[in-house]
Scaffold this active site. Structure first.
Site, mmCIF file in Angstrom:
data_model
loop_
_atom_site.group_PDB
_atom_site.id
_atom_site.type_symbol
_atom_site.label_atom_id
_atom_site.label_comp_id
_atom_site.label_asym_id
_atom_site.label_seq_id
_atom_site.Cartn_x
_atom_site.Cartn_y
_atom_site.Cartn_z
ATOM 1 N N THR A 40 42.073 45.629 35.976
ATOM 2 C CA THR A 40 41.624 44.386 35.352
ATOM 3 C C THR A 40 40.834 43.499 36.307
ATOM 4 O O THR A 40 40.832 43.697 37.522
ATOM 5 C CB THR A 40 42.829 43.577 34.836
ATOM 6 O OG1 THR A 40 43.616 43.141 35.949
ATOM 7 C CG2 THR A 40 43.691 44.395 33.895
ATOM 8 N N ASP A 41 40.199 42.485 35.705
ATOM 9 C CA ASP A 41 39.538 41.447 36.501
ATOM 10 C C ASP A 41 40.567 40.359 36.805
ATOM 11 O O ASP A 41 41.748 40.487 36.480
ATOM 12 C CB ASP A 41 38.304 40.905 35.768
ATOM 13 C CG ASP A 41 38.624 40.260 34.422
ATOM 14 O OD1 ASP A 41 39.803 39.921 34.157
ATOM 15 O OD2 ASP A 41 37.690 40.109 33.617
ATOM 16 N N TYR A 42 40.126 39.243 37.395
ATOM 17 C CA TYR A 42 41.052 38.187 37.782
ATOM 18 C C TYR A 42 41.687 37.468 36.601
ATOM 19 O O TYR A 42 42.701 36.806 36.742
ATOM 20 C CB TYR A 42 40.354 37.186 38.706
ATOM 21 C CG TYR A 42 40.046 37.791 40.058
ATOM 22 C CD1 TYR A 42 41.069 38.077 40.949
ATOM 23 C CD2 TYR A 42 38.742 38.094 40.425
ATOM 24 C CE1 TYR A 42 40.804 38.658 42.178
ATOM 25 C CE2 TYR A 42 38.461 38.670 41.652
ATOM 26 C CZ TYR A 42 39.499 38.951 42.526
ATOM 27 O OH TYR A 42 39.243 39.516 43.735
ATOM 28 N N ALA A 43 41.094 37.610 35.434
ATOM 29 C CA ALA A 43 41.652 36.985 34.232
ATOM 30 C C ALA A 43 42.661 37.895 33.529
ATOM 31 O O ALA A 43 43.214 37.532 32.500
ATOM 32 C CB ALA A 43 40.532 36.611 33.265
ATOM 33 N N ILE A 45 41.908 40.844 32.202
ATOM 34 C CA ILE A 45 41.219 41.608 31.165
ATOM 35 C C ILE A 45 40.771 42.939 31.769
ATOM 36 O O ILE A 45 40.234 42.973 32.876
ATOM 37 C CB ILE A 45 39.963 40.847 30.655
ATOM 38 C CG1 ILE A 45 40.320 39.450 30.177
ATOM 39 C CG2 ILE A 45 39.234 41.656 29.584
ATOM 40 C CD1 ILE A 45 41.175 39.395 28.950
#
Length: 160
Positions: A40-43, A45
């Site tokens: 995932t990314d930092y959010a 997602i």
């Protein structure tokens, strides 16, 4: 080795179609996945490239389930690079969620193999990604498109 001295592949428009071997399948192979933090990314997602990795893993496992180990293909001098990808992102998958990658060989046209994909929630109620990937048989030694798929692969694909 300079870049210019490496074998150059013919354009995909030069692929000869062998209509004597065509196959399609309705049965999906299912491959379970979990969105871990590194996917995932930092959010939180799932990063778009992760879906491609999961799709390739599902395809490799599908082939293994019918008796084709990718290392066997490499040892007989065959590679199956992706020549076309078409993806549609329907909904984001989030860290911690479980899902299913469904794949099936949709059609074989000569040395082109078309695979369909759906990545969904385990329940099937959410569709995250759908797509199609086209592979082509390459002679690893010559760096050229094969005229026909090796019998090892051709015979196994009939099982799908």
């Amino acid at each position: 080795m300079p870049y210019s001295s490496q074998p150059q592949l013919s354009p995909t428009t030069e692929i000869e179609l062998d209509n004597s071997f065509r196959a399609t399948t309705e049965k999906w192979f299912e491959y379970p996945i979990i969105a871990h933090p590194h996917h995932t990314d930092y959010a939180g997602i799932v990063w778009h490239g992760t879906y491609l990795t999961w799709m390739e893993s599902a395809r490799i496992e599908c082939l293994r389930s019918i008796g084709i180990d990718y290392t066997d293909l490499v040892s007989i001098g065959c590679d199956l690079p992706v020549i076309e990808i078409n993806l549609r992102y329907h909904q984001s998958m989030r860290m911690g969620e479980h899902g299913i990658v469904k794949t099936r060989m949709n059609e074989v046209q000569g040395v082109r193999i078309h695979w369909d994909y759906e990545i969904s929630s385990v329940s099937g109620s959410l569709l995250y990604v759908s797509g199609r990937v086209t592979l082509v048989g390459i002679d690893r030694e010559k760096g050229k498109i094969m005229r026909q798929l090796p019998p090892l692969l051709k015979n196994a694909l009939v099982k799908l």
